[in-house]
Every structure is written in structure tokens, then in C-alpha cells.
Design an enzyme around this catalytic site. Sequence first.
Site, PDB file in Angstrom:
ATOM      1  N   TYR A 113       0.729  -0.166  10.853  1.00  0.00           N
ATOM      2  CA  TYR A 113       0.255  -0.552   9.522  1.00  0.00           C
ATOM      3  C   TYR A 113       1.308  -0.219   8.475  1.00  0.00           C
ATOM      4  O   TYR A 113       1.600  -1.032   7.583  1.00  0.00           O
ATOM      5  CB  TYR A 113      -1.053   0.169   9.202  1.00  0.00           C
ATOM      6  CG  TYR A 113      -1.592  -0.122   7.816  1.00  0.00           C
ATOM      7  CD1 TYR A 113      -2.136  -1.365   7.514  1.00  0.00           C
ATOM      8  CD2 TYR A 113      -1.554   0.842   6.804  1.00  0.00           C
ATOM      9  CE1 TYR A 113      -2.632  -1.650   6.245  1.00  0.00           C
ATOM     10  CE2 TYR A 113      -2.037   0.579   5.546  1.00  0.00           C
ATOM     11  CZ  TYR A 113      -2.585  -0.668   5.262  1.00  0.00           C
ATOM     12  OH  TYR A 113      -3.053  -0.945   4.005  1.00  0.00           O
ATOM     13  N   SER A 116       0.846  -1.184   0.000  1.00  0.00           N
ATOM     14  CA  SER A 116       0.000   0.000   0.000  1.00  0.00           C
ATOM     15  C   SER A 116       0.883   1.236   0.000  1.00  0.00           C
ATOM     16  O   SER A 116       2.030   1.207   0.467  1.00  0.00           O
ATOM     17  CB  SER A 116      -0.895   0.008   1.251  1.00  0.00           C
ATOM     18  OG  SER A 116      -1.525   1.259   1.416  1.00  0.00           O
TER      19      SER A 116
END
Length: 323
Positions: A178, A152
Site C-alpha cells: 500500500y 496518503s
Amino acid sequence: MSSLDPALVRLLDGVDLTGRTVVVTGATTGMGLETAYALAAAGASTVLAGRDAERLSAARARVAEVATALVHTVELDLADLVSVGRGAVELAGLVERIDVLINNAGVMFTPLLRTAQGHELQFGTNHLGHFALTTALRPLLGDGSRIVNLSSAGHRLGEVELGDVDWRRRDYDKFAAYGAAKSANILFTVEADRRWRAAGVRSFAVHPGTVATDLARHMDRDDFKEMVRLASSASTAPSGSSSVSVEEPPRRMTFATPAQGAATSVWAATTPELDGRGGLYLADCAVSSDVRPSATDPERATALWALSEELVSAASSASTDGR
């Protein structure tokens, strides 16, 4: 392919995956399901991997609507390395070769939770579970096989702290955690490609875009505001910088559909443009340079691989000992 999203139809125009086998993790919903659906529609034999038997059955029924080859399911939980090991053994009994392994499953912005082996959940699921699965399945990957790891642009939110991957020595920050997990996906891609490219096994990391899925189930309104602020700040920071700028107001975030989010994974799995290439970060169905240098650093990639091997081995030993 009339039931596919138009963007996926265009990507798969002229693509024939007959005789190829594709494995997709997190294939019961969202991008994983859309990816499996599209590749099955192009003729691939598909293996859907997920942790919920009922949802796997429903996903299999949907994929079977367009499939012209076999559709298998394998139950495994990426947050439990013992479950991953069992799933890998089951999968190896179903297929003789894997042409494309799409490591799609993941969790995002979770509170401080831990896997069955005690690892921070985002690192443990997004990276370590997929590392264990991929290395266990390595004998099934051969010349021409591709590994597609879902990363991502969120990798910019944090770096992998090799001395504290499980957040035991620092105050937990779910956004930074994350980012670290997504950075780990890219580092894994870089090292897997270095190790296995001589055998013709190539690896790619994919940014799917900002996609509306249940991946955001742990987020509330304030979390979304913070994500927008951090994303805007990270995008204005100099390449390679660990700091962020807040001079510009946060951008309004737009979301793609799961089918649109699946496009770059499908492209990575099928395009001849990537033949003979690997270790690359992809976005918008193209090779992208919009990646932090720390996420592609070969020394960090090698160090993360060594640490991951140790952690997986420890889990295997504990399981064998019955602890």
C-alpha cells in the site's frame, strides 16, 4: 449548499464552477461521492466514474439533487486496463474539456490479489489504472486544468521497487505494498507536473487524513492494530529514513468522516492559492512538507513513468492481439 458538511461550505464560499467540468473516479461512495457532490453544488458539470453500474446510478441521483449542470456517469474498472481504455473513450465522447480530474478511487491493505493484467492489485489499481486513465485523457486537459491524485501519509509504509512492482520476487507485505502504491501516486504527480506544466496542466497529490470508509473492508482488528503501530512508528522516524522507531507507544487513531476527508481534494480543485503551482503534496487544505524524499525524487518519478508507459502499452497490445 446547506446539505454540505460545514467545512466544505466554508471552502466553497464564493466559488463558482459554472462552465467547468470535473471528473471523479471512485465516485460512487465515500470521499469520491462527497467530492463530486460538493463540486456539483458549486456549479460544476460532473462525471462520476466507477466500476458498478447500479452504484453509479445511485450516486448520480444523489449528486443531481444539488447539481445545476449536467451529471454524467462512466463505467470503468481501474483494475482492468482494457476497461480503463474503454472508459476513457466514452468519457471523451461526453465532454470537450476536463478542468479538474480527481483520481480518487483506490484499494487498501488487500491480500495478494492481481488485476486483469496480472499486476499487484494495490499498485495496479491505485497507480497504474489512474496513470492509464490520465494519460488517455490528456488531450482534454488544457491551460488551467488540475489533476488531483489521492495519495496518503501511508506512503511512508513502503517505497516503489521499480524492479518488482508486482511482488513476484519478494514475500508479499500488504502494508508495504500500500505504501508503495501511495508513493507511486506522488511520483506520478511530480512527473506529470514536470511534463505538462508548460501547457498549464498542474498536478497535486493529496493526503485526505484517516477517513472512515469502506476502503478498509479488507482489514480485521489485528490489521487495524498493526496500521496504528506502523503509522506511529513511521511518524517518529527521521525524514527520509527507511527505518521506523518503536520507542513510543502507538497512538490511538481517530477517523474523519468522508465529507471531512474530501476537504483537501475540494480545496486542491478550487483554491486560487494553487494557481501557477504544481507537483505538490497537500494535507489539511495546505501545502505539506511531510513527505518522504523518495516519493518526490524526480529521477524515480521519471523512471516510474517510463515503466508505467511500458506496462500500459503491453496491455493495449495484448488486447489488440486478442490474447
